[in-house]
Enzyme design. Structure first.
Site, PDB file in Angstrom:
ATOM      1  N   LEU A  87       0.838  -1.250   0.112  1.00 25.52           N
ATOM      2  CA  LEU A  87       0.002  -0.018   0.011  1.00 25.52           C
ATOM      3  C   LEU A  87       0.871   1.171   0.062  1.00 25.52           C
ATOM      4  CD1 LEU A  87      -2.567  -1.180   2.661  1.00 25.52           C
ATOM      5  CD2 LEU A  87      -3.113  -0.578   0.368  1.00 25.52           C
ATOM      6  N   LYS A 118      -5.187  -0.620   9.648  1.00 25.20           N
ATOM      7  CA  LYS A 118      -3.890  -1.223   8.946  1.00 25.20           C
ATOM      8  C   LYS A 118      -3.102  -2.110  10.104  1.00 25.20           C
ATOM      9  CE  LYS A 118      -0.042  -0.383   6.220  1.00 25.20           C
ATOM     10  NZ  LYS A 118       0.829  -1.608   6.691  1.00 25.20           N
ATOM     11  N   ARG A 139       3.547 -13.393   1.543  1.00 27.52           N
ATOM     12  CA  ARG A 139       3.796 -12.417   0.423  1.00 27.52           C
ATOM     13  C   ARG A 139       4.938 -12.730  -0.482  1.00 27.52           C
ATOM     14  NH1 ARG A 139       5.060  -6.642  -0.888  1.00 27.52           N
ATOM     15  NH2 ARG A 139       6.677  -6.856   0.879  1.00 27.52           N
ATOM     16  N   CYS A 428      33.518  -7.312  20.485  1.00 26.39           N
ATOM     17  CA  CYS A 428      34.907  -7.744  21.270  1.00 26.39           C
ATOM     18  C   CYS A 428      34.820  -9.129  21.077  1.00 26.39           C
ATOM     19  CB  CYS A 428      34.534  -7.347  22.601  1.00 26.39           C
ATOM     20  SG  CYS A 428      35.494  -8.328  23.862  1.00 26.39           S
ATOM     21  N   CYS A 433      35.790 -12.176  28.245  1.00 19.20           N
ATOM     22  CA  CYS A 433      34.783 -10.968  28.445  1.00 19.20           C
ATOM     23  C   CYS A 433      33.758 -11.176  29.411  1.00 19.20           C
ATOM     24  CB  CYS A 433      34.621 -10.398  27.244  1.00 19.20           C
ATOM     25  SG  CYS A 433      33.601  -8.985  27.379  1.00 19.20           S
TER      26      CYS A 433
HETATM   27  S1  IVH Z   1      -5.022  -4.169   1.703  1.00 19.88           S
HETATM   28  C1  IVH Z   1      -2.940  -4.192  -2.476  1.00 19.88           C
HETATM   29  N1  IVH Z   1      -5.675  -3.742   4.083  1.00 19.88           N
HETATM   30  O1  IVH Z   1      -0.342  -3.841   4.720  1.00 19.88           O
HETATM   31  C2  IVH Z   1      -2.542  -4.170  -0.847  1.00 19.88           C
HETATM   32  N2  IVH Z   1      -3.763  -4.185   3.414  1.00 19.88           N
HETATM   33  O2  IVH Z   1       1.727  -2.203   2.955  1.00 19.88           O
HETATM   34  C3  IVH Z   1      -3.714  -4.711  -0.612  1.00 19.88           C
HETATM   35  N3  IVH Z   1      -2.279  -4.687   5.654  1.00 19.88           N
HETATM   36  O3  IVH Z   1       1.248  -6.501   2.838  1.00 19.88           O
HETATM   37  C4  IVH Z   1      -3.686  -4.853   1.011  1.00 19.88           C
HETATM   38  N4  IVH Z   1      -3.580  -4.093   7.297  1.00 19.88           N
HETATM   39  O4  IVH Z   1      -0.498  -7.254   4.386  1.00 19.88           O
HETATM   40  C5  IVH Z   1      -4.785  -4.406   3.175  1.00 19.88           C
HETATM   41  N5  IVH Z   1      -6.591  -3.372   6.192  1.00 19.88           N
HETATM   42  C6  IVH Z   1      -5.666  -3.928   5.312  1.00 19.88           C
HETATM   43  C7  IVH Z   1      -4.396  -4.105   5.828  1.00 19.88           C
HETATM   44  C8  IVH Z   1      -3.354  -4.366   4.955  1.00 19.88           C
HETATM   45  C9  IVH Z   1      -2.349  -4.383   6.933  1.00 19.88           C
HETATM   46  C10 IVH Z   1      -0.922  -4.948   5.154  1.00 19.88           C
HETATM   47  C11 IVH Z   1      -0.998  -5.960   3.845  1.00 19.88           C
HETATM   48  C12 IVH Z   1       0.050  -5.517   2.745  1.00 19.88           C
HETATM   49  C13 IVH Z   1       0.559  -4.266   3.713  1.00 19.88           C
HETATM   50  C14 IVH Z   1       0.774  -3.228   2.590  1.00 19.88           C
END
Ligand code: IVH
Length: 676
Positions: A87, A118, A139, A428, A433
Site C-alpha cells: 500500500l 492497518k 507475500r 569484542c 569478557c
Molecule cells: S489491503 C494491495 N488492508 O499492509 C494491497 N492491507 O503495505 C492490499 N495490511 O502487505 C492490501 N492491514 O498485508 C490491506 N486493512 C488492510 C491491511 C493491509 C495491513 C498490510 C498488507 C500489505 C501491507 C501493505
C-alpha cells in the site's frame, strides 16, 4: 528537506546511494531476519527521503516491485495467481486528501470508501481449490511467496473448507497476527528461559509462521483477519469490497471495516481520528488506517502501479515522541561480543512510561544522524521496540556538544574491538569478557541449546562470581564444587543435585543443540540444526572449509567465514576440547521428531462425540496430517464415530486401518488409552 540548489548532483547521487544501502539493510532486518533495528516510522522517513530525492532527479528512478521477504528458508515457494502488492502510505492529512481528490478526478464521480485498521501483522494468501484450503503462501516478493500451509492450518479463524456459496477457486488475503497479550506472554517466556526476545508482535508472528515445528506454531496461537482477495473464480459476483466482506463474515472469517458513503473528506477524517483513539482497544497492533475505494469496478478502473494499487492508501499514525537531553553514551556488550551504543537521557515521559535510556543501534546510525553527547534529541517508542533516538535538534546544539567516538577497546574487558568486514557491528572478540561470558553461559543452558533446567541468569551470576564458571565447559565440572555450593545462601542439597542432574543429562543433547549453544556469531537455532543435519560430528564440522560450508543450505559467505573464524580461534578450540574431556556427545544426530500422524491422510466417518469434525480436522492438521474426504488407496486411517457411513465398508474392503474416536484421541496424544 532536500533542496536542489544546496545539494549538487554528485552529492545527491552519493546520498541516494547511501540511503538505498540503508534501506536495503533495514529491509533485510525486517523482512528476513525479523529483528528490525529501527521503528517503522524511522524506516518510512528513510523511504520518504529517497522518494523526495527521486522527485528531484526522476531520471534515477527505477520501476521497483513491492519489496521482498523471501529468505533462503526451508519452505517451498509458489507463485501468486495475482501479485500481492503493498500500500502506498502517508503520515500527512494533506496527502490523504490529495489521494481522495486524485481518485475523484480519475473516475469523474463521487464514490464511497471503506476504512479499516492497518494491522501490524504478516500478509498471507490463502489459496482455496474446490473450496478446500490448498496452500497458504506468504507475500514473498509479491509475485512468489513461501508455502507455509501446515503452520497456517493451526489458525482457528482460517476455515479448511469454505461453504457452498463460496467460489470454487479463490485467493483469500489477509493478515496473520499475534494479540498484544499473547506477544507479551510469549516474550516473557523467552526472557524467563534466557532466550532472545522479539522486538514486537509482528516479528514474533512472522518468526512463528516460519517455524518447522507445527506443534510449536499451534502453541503460539496466531490469529487471522481478512482484508481482500487476489484471484476469484467466476461463480460469484462481488460489486463492492463491503460485499466481499459480507461473504467473509458468512464464512466465519473475521473482518473489520467501516463504510463512508460519498467522497466525504471530513467524514473520512473523523473516522481516521476515531481509529487513532481505538488503537489501544484492539487486540492486535495497528499503525494506521487503510482507506479503500469500495466499488470493485472502480478499483479495477483505477488500477495499480508496479508497487501498489491506486484505489487504496494507508494513513499511518506518527508514533509518540518526546524531546530530551542526551547526557552520556554507554556501550553494552552482547552475547556474541557486539557492542551497542546506548544513550543515557534526562528521563522523559513517553507513551505512558518514563524513558531514561534509548538505543543508538550502531555507529553508522550515530554518524548518519550526527548525534552528539549533550544534544537535544527526539526519542520515540514505536510498537514494542525499545525506545530509539530519532534525530537531533540541531538548532538547539550547544557549544559543549561532543562527538561520540567509536571505542577502540571493549568497555567491559579492555580487549581491542574489531569491525568485521561486511558488517556494521563492532565486536569484542575476547573470550574472557565477563558480560559476554555470563550471556554465553545462560544461552548455552537455554532450552533450544543444552536445556539445563534451572541454570538461569541469576544462578549463573552467582556461579561466575564464585569463580567456578570461566567458560561454558566449566558447567560440567561444577560437581567438583558441590560441597561448597550446597552451603551457599539460597541453595540446598536438593536444588543443587537437581541442577547437577540436569547438567549430566545435557551431555547427551543432539549436535544441533550443542552447535546452537556455542554462540557462534550468525548461527541461530535453525541454522545450527541444518549444520548438524549435514555433518556427522562436531569434530568433522570443525574441519570444513569456507567453500565446503557454503554447500550447506542456509550458509552464505558471511556465515561460513564466521563459523571458520570461530573454530580456528585457539580459545574456542580449548573450550571445545574441555567439552570433549568431560564427556559431551558431539556426534549425536537428532532424527527429526515428527508426530506419528505427520504425513498421514485420515478420513472421518460417523459422528464424533468428544469434538466436532472441524476440531478433529484442525487437530489432525496441527499434527502434520491431512484430512481426506473420500476413502482411497492413499488413505492411511479411517476414524470411525457412531453410525458410520459406507466409508467404513470401503475402508474394510481396502484393508485400511480403522480407529475409534478414543483410539484417534489417544494417538493424537490428548487422551489416555483407557476407554470410557
Ligand atoms: S489491503 C494491495 N488492508 O499492509 C494491497 N492491507 O503495505 C492490499 N495490511 O502487505 C492490501 N492491514 O498485508 C490491506 N486493512 C488492510 C491491511 C493491509 C495491513 C498490510 C498488507 C500489505 C501491507 C501493505
Amino acid at each position: 528537506m532536500v533542496d536542489k540548489t544546496a545539494l549538487d548532483r554528485e552529492k545527491a547521487r552519493k546520498y541516494l546511494r547511501a540511503l538505498c544501502v540503508q534501506i536495503e539493510r533495514h529491509d533485510y532486518l525486517y523482512y528476513r531476519a525479523n529483528r528490525p533495528e529501527i521503528s517503522d516510522f524511522e524506516y518510512d522517513c528513510l523511504q520518504a527521503e529517497k522518494q523526495a530525492l527521486l522527485k528531484l532527479y526522476p531520471e534515477w528512478s527505477q520501476d521497483e516491485g513491492p519489496g521482498s521477504d523471501l529468505g533462503n528458508s526451508h519452505f517451498p515457494t509458489a507463485k501468486h495467481l495475482l501479485p500481492m502488492l503493498s500500500l502506498s502510505n502517508t503520515y500527512s492529512q494533506e496527502e490523504l486528501f490529495e489521494f481522495l481528490h486524485r481518485v475523484e478526478g480519475k473516475i469523474q464521480a463521487h464514490c464511497s470508501y471503506l476504512l479499516e485498521p492497518k494491522i501490524d501483522g504478516v500478509a498471507i494468501s490463502l489459496v482455496y481449490e474446490h473450496r478446500h484450503l490448498e496452500k497458504a503462501i506468504t507475500r514473498g516478493n509479491g509475485y512468489v511467496g513461501e508455502v507455509v500451509t501446515e503452520n497456517v492450518r493451526t489458525i482457528k479463524e482460517i476455515p479448511l473448507i469454505l461453504p457452498k456459496n463460496a467460489p470454487e477457486e479463490i485467493e483469500l488475503r489477509g493478515e496473520i497476527y499475534l494479540t498484544e497479550r499473547q506477544f507479551t506472554h510469549l516474550n516473557n517466556e523467552q526472557e524467563r528461559l534466557g532466550l532472545e526476545t522479539y522486538a514486537n508482535a509482528r516479528n514474533l508472528a512472522a518468526g512463528s509462521l516460519k517455524l518447522l515445528d507445527v506443534k510449536e506454531v499451534a502453541r503460539r496461537q496466531l490469529h487471522f483477519i481478512a482484508h481482500g482477495v487476489g484471484f476469484v473464480g467466476h461463480d460469484i459476483h462481488l460489486d463492492t469490497q463491503e460485499h466481499l466482506y459480507s461473504f467473509f463474515k458468512q464464512w466465519g472469517i473475521p473482518v473489520f471495516s467501516f463504510a463512508v458513503p460519498g467522497n466525504n473528506a471530513e467524514q473520512i477524517w473523523n473516522l481516521v481520528e476515531r481509529f487513532r483513539l481505538m488503537q489501544g482497544e484492539l487486540s492486535y497492533g495497528t499503525d494506521g488506517v487503510v482507506i479503500k475505494v469500495n466499488d470493485r469496478l472502480l478499483q479495477e478502473q483505477l488500477g495499480a502501479t508496479a508497487k501498489s494499487p491506486r484505489w487504496a492508501i494507508a494513513y499511518k499514525f506518527e508514533p509518540e515522541s518526546a524531546e530530551t537531553l542526551l547526557q552520556e553514551v554507554i556501550f553494552q556488550v552482547g552475547r556474541t561480543g557486539v557492542i551497542t551504543p546506548v544513550a543515557e537521557l534526562v528521563p522523559v515521559d513517553l507513551a505512558g512510561s518514563k524513558v531514561a535510556r534509548a538505543t543508538l543501534h550502531n555507529f553508522d546510525e550515530i554518524q548518519r544522524k550526527d548525534i552528539r553527547k549533550r544534544d537535544r534529541v527526539i526519542v520515540q517508542k514505536a510498537g514494542e521496540i525499545i525506545p530509539a533516538i530519532m534525530g537531533v535538534k540541531k538548532d538547539k546544539r550547544s557549544a559543549s556538544a561532543e562527538k561520540i567516538e567509536v571505542p577502540l577497546q571493549c568497555p567491559a574487558c579492555g580487549a581491542p574491538l574489531l569491525r568485521i568486514a561486511g558488517e556494521v557491528m563492532i565486536r569484542c572478540t575476547s573470550l574472557n569478557c565477563p558480560p559476554q561470558l555470563r550471556l554465553k553461559i545462560v544461552h548455552f543452558a537455554s532450552k533450544d541449546a543444552m536445556d539445563i533446567d534451572g541454570l538461569g541468569p541469576k544462578i549463573v551470576d552467582i556461579l561466575v562470581s564464585q569463580g567456578w564458571l570461566k567458560d561454558i565447559a566449566d558447567i560440567f565440572t561444577l560437581i567438583d564444587h558441590r560441597d561448597l555450593w550446597i552451603r551457599l545462601p539460597g541453595f540446598s542439597v536438593t536444588s543443587v543435585d537437581n541442577l547437577l542432574l540436569a547438567i549430566e543429562r545435557a551431555k547427551n543433547r543432539p549436535l544441533g543443540c550443542l552447535l546452537y549453544g556455542l554462540s557462534i556469531p550468525h548461527v541461530g537455532v535453525e541454522l545450527a540444526r541444518k549444520l548438524a543435519e549435514h555433518s556427522t560430528s562436531l569434530e568433522q564440522l570443525m574441519q570444513l572449509s569456507v567453500e565446503q560450508l557454503q554447500e550447506i543450505p542456509l550458509v552464505g559467505e558471511i556465515v561460513a567465514y564466521s563459523i571458520v573464524d570461530f573454530f580456528t580461534n585457539a580459545r574456542n578450540q580449548d573450550v571445545i576440547e574441555k567439552l570433549l574431556r568431560v564427556g559431551i556427545k558431539t556426534n549425536f544426530l537428532e532424527k527429526p521428531t515428527k508426530h506419528p500422524l505427520n504425513g498421514k491422510t485420515l478420513v472421518l466417518t460417523g459422528s464424533l462425540t468428544r469434538l466436532t469434525r472441524f476440531e478433529a480436522a484442525r487437530l489432525i492438521a496441527s499434527l502434520g496430517g491431512s484430512v481426506g474426504r473420500i476413502i482411497t488407496k492413499q488413505t492411511s486411517i479411517l476414524v470411525c464415530g457412531t453410525n458410520p457411513g459406507n466409508k467404513l465398508t470401503k475402508a474394510k474392503a481396502l484393508g485400511i486401518q480403522i480407529w475409534s474416536e478414543e483410539e484417534f484421541l489417544h494417538h493424537a496424544g490428548i487422551m489416555h488409552a483407557n476407554k470410557t
